[in-house]
Scaffold this active site. Structure first.
Site: not given
Length: 604
Positions: A179, A210, A288
């Protein structure tokens, strides 16, 4: 008699209600994460504490044993220091009868902790040295992305900028979250301590797990960079340190936490169920893609947190990471995660187990639905009881043993299989046990859950806009899309399964008004069933039937027995007029343009 310093004893003598322990008897220091979550740890003094942005108690963290001993030595230079300490100690013990008891309790507590530490060494193997290694591996990622507009599929939304984290792995590659680079148009990376940004290319992306892999061509970027090695799945309560570039600052940040649980979890980005590790360290936007370090190796990749909760974050575990990397190394591209294509029901109810002839001590799950495209559809049947998978017994709640006294759903065993690998499945059918060898492979749903890094498909004829139904299209109805999107389309997207390979649900998404389609505007958001009496398989099939139409009239059969009829030649002329009016470059998306349709699409 305890050996207190003269300065300490003078403080004690001044008040009988307060008691200050010397540093040798002080309780353990407390390190706090960035959001205030505290955990006691054994006192340790590191010269580079401030470098890692760890929030520590200022008074305790800055003092050192050497400075403390110098303080005691300065107080003991006088000849009467020993007599003063003895006198002051006597006064303290006389004025406060609880002093000795409190000293003993503090000593015992501290000695107990020291004994535990000696028996079970600090598992991080000097975590700060590992974090120092991460400083030369963790990078900041700058992404420019532009997502498609699914309501107007011939154009993109305005571009946006975002930031994330990543780290170097063997082979001069950078691992991050999918993402972070989803729908990217331009990616830059910057290493710690450098003002220079380097262009990066996306080598592979796995949106289900992911994860994404980047490469940087510049040799200058790789100077001084170290790679991080992958470790194992941590046990509960083991400490991890999350390194990255969260929002709120530009420099690298470190947050510490412990492992709370390990179990399959819904991956928000890919909407899949895979193993994940829950930790109590803060994982904020920007974190992230950063590594979660345990010892000198990576225990996972930070990727999401729990909404409306404090200090609950999730990291992608090493088995999922290795599956992603191995697939790329063996096939040159992302291969996905396998599925059996089954929907199963627990058999925890005694009456249910008796109904299907399960003997006492026999455990398993009930097969309620099978994907027609799966290999399991060749062997398994509805109402079968799956007893074991590859020799591992399945409990009545659908779990299998995992490590020491932990359990995990048997879907994890399936997802860790490589595409086209086989598994031995034991089932109970009509009271008899059978064993089947089932080939596993990734399966695609009838309605795609995500459509990242690709343009949506569309086809326009006479102002009628046809598209395949996808969940991103339904997401255009807002955050509460499940309740605000067309109910029938939503139910089909979530429940129906494909009956043949390449099948799509084609819908009439909207009508671009013109004289030729007046009165059809209320038929938007209905599924298209047939074209000139022929059932359509997908959008490309619909496009071919329309473009190759040889009759004067063209008929579309929609849901609810609705019909759209058009004069074919008039509709073709109107199509060019409508495209020009709405500034639409092509009547069909690039994936539908074949050699025979290219001239037709460009001429309109």
């Amino acid at each position: 008699m305890l050996g207190f310093s003269a300065r300490t004893l003078r403080r004690l003598a001044s008040s009988s209600s307060s008691f200050l322990l010397p540093r040798e008897c002080s309780p353990p220091l407390t390190f706090a994460s960035s959001l205030g979550n505290t955990r006691p740890q054994t006192p340790r003094f590191f010269p580079n504490d401030q470098k890692f942005s760890l929030t520590t108690t200022a008074a305790d963290a800055t003092a050192t044993p050497t400075a403390h001993h110098r303080e005691n030595a300065a107080d003991d230079n006088s000849e009467n220091s020993q007599q003063q300490r003895s006198s002051l100690t006597a006064r303290v013990l006389k004025n406060n009868r609880f002093t000795r008891r409190r000293v003993t309790q503090q000593q015992r507590r501290y000695e107990k902790q020291q004994a535990v530490q000696r028996q079970t060494p600090y598992t991080e193997t000097d975590a700060y040295m590992a974090i120092e290694l991460a400083m030369d591996s963790v990078v900041k990622i700058f992404t420019v992305s532009s997502s498609p507009d699914y309501l107007l599929p011939w154009q993109n939304k305005s571009q946006r900028e975002s930031m994330g984290s990543g780290f170097v792995i063997p082979g001069k590659r950078i691992l991050t979250n999918a993402h972070v680079v989803a729908d990217q148009t331009f990616v830059l990376v910057r290493k710690h301590g450098s003002p220079t940004k380097y262009k990066a290319e996306v080598l592979a992306v796995g949106h289900e797990c992911d994860l994404a892999m980047l490469v940087v061509e510049s040799e200058e970027f790789w100077e001084g960079m170290n790679y991080l090695e992958l470790g194992d799945v941590p046990f509960l309560q083991e400490a991890v340190a999350v390194v990255g570039y969260p929002q709120g600052g530009d420099n690298i940040s470190v947050t510490k936490g412990v492992v709370s649980r390990v179990e399959p979890t819904q991956y928000v980005h890919g909407a899949t169920q895979l193993m994940a590790i829950q930790i109590d360290a803060a994982i904020n936007p920007g974190n992230s893609g950063g590594p979660a370090i345990m010892g000198s190796k990576v225990a996972g990749v930070a990727f999401q947190n729990l909404a409306n909760a404090e200090n609950i974050g999730y990291i992608i575990p090493v088995p999922v990471i290795k599956h992603f990397i191995t697939g790329i190394e063996e096939s040159g591209k992302y291969v996905g995660f396998c599925s059996m294509g089954l929907s199963c029901q627990p058999t925890e109810n005694t009456q249910l187990r008796n109904h299907f002839g399960m003997h006492p001590g026999m455990t398993g799950v009930l097969v309620s639905k099978i994907n027609p495209l799966s290999d399991a559809n060749r062997f398994l049947k509805k109402d079968d009881i799956i007893l074991s998978f590859d020799g591992v017994p399945i409990a009545n709640d659908g779990t299998v043993p995992f490590r020491n006294r932990e359990r995990i759903t048997f879907d994890h065993l399936v997802s860790m299989k490589k595409p086209n690998e086989t598994a031995l499945v034991k089932v109970l059918r009509n009271g008899e046990e059978h064993e089947f060898t089932v080939t596993l492979r990734p399966l695609q749903p009838l309605v795609p859950v995500h459509q990242f890094d690709k343009l949506p498909s569309y086809y326009i004829f006479a102002g009628l806009v046809f598209i395949p139904l996808t969940q991103p299209y339904l997401h255009e109805y807002g955050e509460d899309w499940y309740n605000t999107s067309p109910r029938r389309l939503c139910e089909r997207a979530l429940r129906e399964q494909p009956q043949k390979a390449g099948e799509q649900l084609v819908i009439l998404s909207q009508v671009l008004m013109d004289d030729i389609n007046t009165g059809y505007e209320r038929l938007a958001e209905l599924q298209v069933k047939k074209v000139n009496g022929i059932e359509i398989d997908n959008l490309k099939h619909l496009c071919q039937l329309v473009e190759n139409c040889s009759t004067e009239s063209l008929r579309f059969d929609l849901d609810d027995d609705r019909v759209v009829a058009l004069n074919y030649n008039s509709a073709r002329i109107a199509t060019s007029r409508i495209l020009k009016r709405h500034r639409i470059p092509s009547a069909m998306s690039s994936d539908l343009i074949s050699e025979e349709n290219c001239d037709l699409a460009c001429s309109r």
